[in-house]
Design a protein around this motif. Structure first.
Motif, mmCIF file in Angstrom:
data_model
loop_
_atom_site.group_PDB
_atom_site.id
_atom_site.type_symbol
_atom_site.label_atom_id
_atom_site.label_comp_id
_atom_site.label_asym_id
_atom_site.label_seq_id
_atom_site.Cartn_x
_atom_site.Cartn_y
_atom_site.Cartn_z
ATOM 1 N N ASN A 120 0.859 -1.184 0.000
ATOM 2 C CA ASN A 120 0.000 0.000 0.000
ATOM 3 C C ASN A 120 0.895 1.235 0.000
ATOM 4 O O ASN A 120 1.836 1.339 0.793
ATOM 5 N N GLU A 121 0.596 2.203 -0.871
ATOM 6 C CA GLU A 121 1.435 3.389 -0.967
ATOM 7 C C GLU A 121 1.518 4.151 0.360
ATOM 8 O O GLU A 121 2.503 4.856 0.614
ATOM 9 N N ILE A 122 0.514 3.987 1.216
ATOM 10 C CA ILE A 122 0.537 4.643 2.524
ATOM 11 C C ILE A 122 1.720 4.148 3.357
ATOM 12 O O ILE A 122 2.326 4.904 4.123
ATOM 13 N N SER A 123 2.075 2.857 3.186
ATOM 14 C CA SER A 123 3.146 2.243 3.981
ATOM 15 C C SER A 123 4.442 2.085 3.187
ATOM 16 O O SER A 123 5.390 1.470 3.692
ATOM 17 N N ALA A 124 4.484 2.616 1.978
ATOM 18 C CA ALA A 124 5.620 2.354 1.083
ATOM 19 C C ALA A 124 6.945 2.822 1.663
ATOM 20 O O ALA A 124 7.981 2.144 1.522
ATOM 21 N N GLU A 125 6.962 3.969 2.314
ATOM 22 C CA GLU A 125 8.222 4.510 2.829
ATOM 23 C C GLU A 125 8.874 3.554 3.821
ATOM 24 O O GLU A 125 10.095 3.381 3.841
ATOM 25 N N THR A 126 8.054 2.901 4.629
ATOM 26 C CA THR A 126 8.576 1.947 5.616
ATOM 27 C C THR A 126 8.868 0.589 4.999
ATOM 28 O O THR A 126 9.887 -0.050 5.319
ATOM 29 N N LEU A 127 7.995 0.133 4.096
ATOM 30 C CA LEU A 127 8.055 -1.256 3.637
ATOM 31 C C LEU A 127 8.982 -1.494 2.455
ATOM 32 O O LEU A 127 9.581 -2.574 2.345
ATOM 33 N N VAL A 128 9.117 -0.542 1.557
ATOM 34 C CA VAL A 128 9.938 -0.775 0.361
ATOM 35 C C VAL A 128 11.388 -1.114 0.711
ATOM 36 O O VAL A 128 11.962 -2.052 0.140
ATOM 37 N N ILE A 184 3.508 -1.310 -5.937
ATOM 38 C CA ILE A 184 2.994 -0.336 -4.977
ATOM 39 C C ILE A 184 1.601 0.100 -5.422
ATOM 40 O O ILE A 184 1.436 0.740 -6.455
ATOM 41 N N HIS A 185 0.607 -0.270 -4.644
ATOM 42 C CA HIS A 185 -0.789 0.025 -4.960
ATOM 43 C C HIS A 185 -1.185 1.385 -4.417
ATOM 44 O O HIS A 185 -0.740 1.797 -3.347
ATOM 45 N N SER A 186 -2.064 2.041 -5.122
ATOM 46 C CA SER A 186 -2.649 3.267 -4.585
ATOM 47 C C SER A 186 -3.552 2.918 -3.415
ATOM 48 O O SER A 186 -4.115 1.824 -3.343
ATOM 49 N N ALA A 187 -3.702 3.844 -2.495
ATOM 50 C CA ALA A 187 -4.506 3.593 -1.293
ATOM 51 C C ALA A 187 -5.950 3.257 -1.630
ATOM 52 O O ALA A 187 -6.608 2.498 -0.920
ATOM 53 N N ALA A 188 -6.443 3.787 -2.746
ATOM 54 C CA ALA A 188 -7.844 3.573 -3.115
ATOM 55 C C ALA A 188 -8.137 2.128 -3.490
ATOM 56 O O ALA A 188 -9.284 1.689 -3.443
ATOM 57 N N THR A 189 -7.100 1.359 -3.857
ATOM 58 C CA THR A 189 -7.308 -0.027 -4.283
ATOM 59 C C THR A 189 -7.051 -1.032 -3.173
ATOM 60 O O THR A 189 -7.143 -2.235 -3.393
ATOM 61 N N ALA A 229 -2.981 -7.535 6.383
ATOM 62 C CA ALA A 229 -1.826 -6.658 6.196
ATOM 63 C C ALA A 229 -2.170 -5.211 6.540
ATOM 64 O O ALA A 229 -1.401 -4.527 7.227
ATOM 65 N N TYR A 230 -3.308 -4.736 6.068
ATOM 66 C CA TYR A 230 -3.696 -3.354 6.364
ATOM 67 C C TYR A 230 -3.883 -3.164 7.873
ATOM 68 O O TYR A 230 -3.431 -2.171 8.448
ATOM 69 N N SER A 231 -4.546 -4.120 8.501
ATOM 70 C CA SER A 231 -4.812 -4.004 9.934
ATOM 71 C C SER A 231 -3.526 -3.967 10.741
ATOM 72 O O SER A 231 -3.397 -3.184 11.691
ATOM 73 N N LEU A 232 -2.551 -4.804 10.364
ATOM 74 C CA LEU A 232 -1.280 -4.830 11.098
ATOM 75 C C LEU A 232 -0.470 -3.567 10.835
ATOM 76 O O LEU A 232 0.091 -2.971 11.766
ATOM 77 N N ASN A 233 -0.406 -3.137 9.574
ATOM 78 C CA ASN A 233 0.320 -1.901 9.283
ATOM 79 C C ASN A 233 -0.305 -0.712 10.010
ATOM 80 O O ASN A 233 0.400 0.199 10.449
ATOM 81 N N ALA A 234 -1.623 -0.732 10.158
ATOM 82 C CA ALA A 234 -2.323 0.381 10.808
ATOM 83 C C ALA A 234 -1.972 0.498 12.290
ATOM 84 O O ALA A 234 -2.055 1.592 12.858
ATOM 85 N N ILE A 235 -1.586 -0.616 12.916
ATOM 86 C CA ILE A 235 -1.224 -0.565 14.337
ATOM 87 C C ILE A 235 0.285 -0.557 14.539
ATOM 88 O O ILE A 235 0.781 -0.766 15.646
ATOM 89 N N GLY A 236 1.032 -0.340 13.448
ATOM 90 C CA GLY A 236 2.475 -0.180 13.571
ATOM 91 C C GLY A 236 3.289 -1.441 13.475
ATOM 92 O O GLY A 236 4.482 -1.435 13.820
#
Length: 310
Positions: free
Chosen positions: A142-150, A163-168, A175-182
């Protein structure tokens, strides 16, 4: 060491149990890596990775610093029945995270899984494609997490990073749930449903060892890995069928194509005629190719990765 993650009583008098294999090295509380698979019952590529990685790590215990938790089956009923979703519920497990401790049984299970993985240095969520499509080894971010994950994904030995856009991106995935909690989480997609591609699994295991070395979890040198192609949504072209019939490919998976090159045909077995010829809309790498030959109008045939950079 086999540990219970979460369990729930089933209506038939049995118990649904989610388990993990915990492998501890030196200073087990210093680092933790979570390897997760089996969310979809028809995706079996991760089963080989879980099996083989456990064997490899047991041989490397003197060099292991920290803990590796391997979760081979988040949806054990789906795996045992070769059913993609949750048997009896017609529900995709990867659409109910982060779950809830107070709702339905499977939401309770999802909540327990998230709680158990939370706080890991990294989680790698392994998926295969479905029975219809074959995918080359890739990481989806997710592009929201790209800076950390790439930076971490570069070490995973996959062919490319998408790298997917956040809208997709669906917010109800693990994965989204875990990234959302750090808890940094990488999603791996490779192979085809209901099959095991050992070469892909071995490729990923090498990448996992490389990432572990990057995280300081292995005291031995990291194995060499190939640099991935990095792509965004704007670099991906889709090829869909405009008619029904039998898809007969004229190219191989992972081929590099020129714009206009013939990908395959859709044939009519009844009349012996070609209903459609499918050309590549762009020059690039064919990273997704139809595996199941029966198609209907709108069926996805291929994805082409163009305009890529290293």
């Amino acid at each position: 060491m086999i540990e219970e993650v979460v369990s729930a009583r089933l209506p038939v008098g049995e118990t649904l149990v989610i388990q993990k294999n915990r492998i501890e090295g030196q200073e087990p509380h210093k680092h933790r890596l979570a390897i997760v698979t089996g969310t979809h019952g028809d995706e079996l590529e991760g089963q080989y990775v879980a099996f083989q990685l456990a064997r490899v790590l047991k041989k490397k215990l003197p060099a292991l610093c920290g803990t590796v938790d391997i979760y081979p089956a988040l949806n054990p009923l789906g795996i045992s029945t070769i059913y993609r979703g949750l048997p009896g519920f017609d529900l995709d497990m990867n659409r109910i995270f982060p779950g809830s401790p107070d709702e339905t049984m499977y939401e309770y299970i999802a909540h327990g899984i998230v709680e158990d993985i939370a706080g890991a240095d990294l989680c790698i969520d392994i998926h295969a494609s479905n029975i219809f499509l074959r995918e080359i080894p890739q990481v989806r971010i997710n592009e929201i997490s790209a800076e950390t994950l790439v930076p971490l994904a570069r070490h995973l030995n996959m062919d490319f990073l998408w790298i997917h856009s956040a809208a997709t991106v669906l917010e109800s995935t693990l994965a989204y749930s875990l990234n959302a909690i750090g808890t940094p989480t990488l999603v791996v997609e490779m192979g085809v449903g209901m099959r095991i591609t050992r070469s892909y699994g071995d490729q990923l295991i090498t990448g996992i060892l490389s990432v572990m070395a990057k995280l300081g979890m292995l005291t031995e040198p990291a194995p060499p890995v190939a640099p991935p192609i990095i792509s965004s949504d704007g670099s991906v072209s889709f090829v869909n069928a405009n008619t029904s019939g039998i898809f007969i490919p004229k190219v191989q998976h992972a081929d590099r194509l020129e714009q206009g090159e013939l990908i395959g045909i859709i044939a009519d077995p009844l009349t012996g005629t070609i209903r459609e010829e499918l050309q590549s809309p762009a020059s690039g790498l064919i990273f997704t190719l139809r595996e199941y030959p029966v198609v209907n109008e709108g069926s996805l045939i291929a994805r082409i990765l163009g305009g890529t950079t290293l």
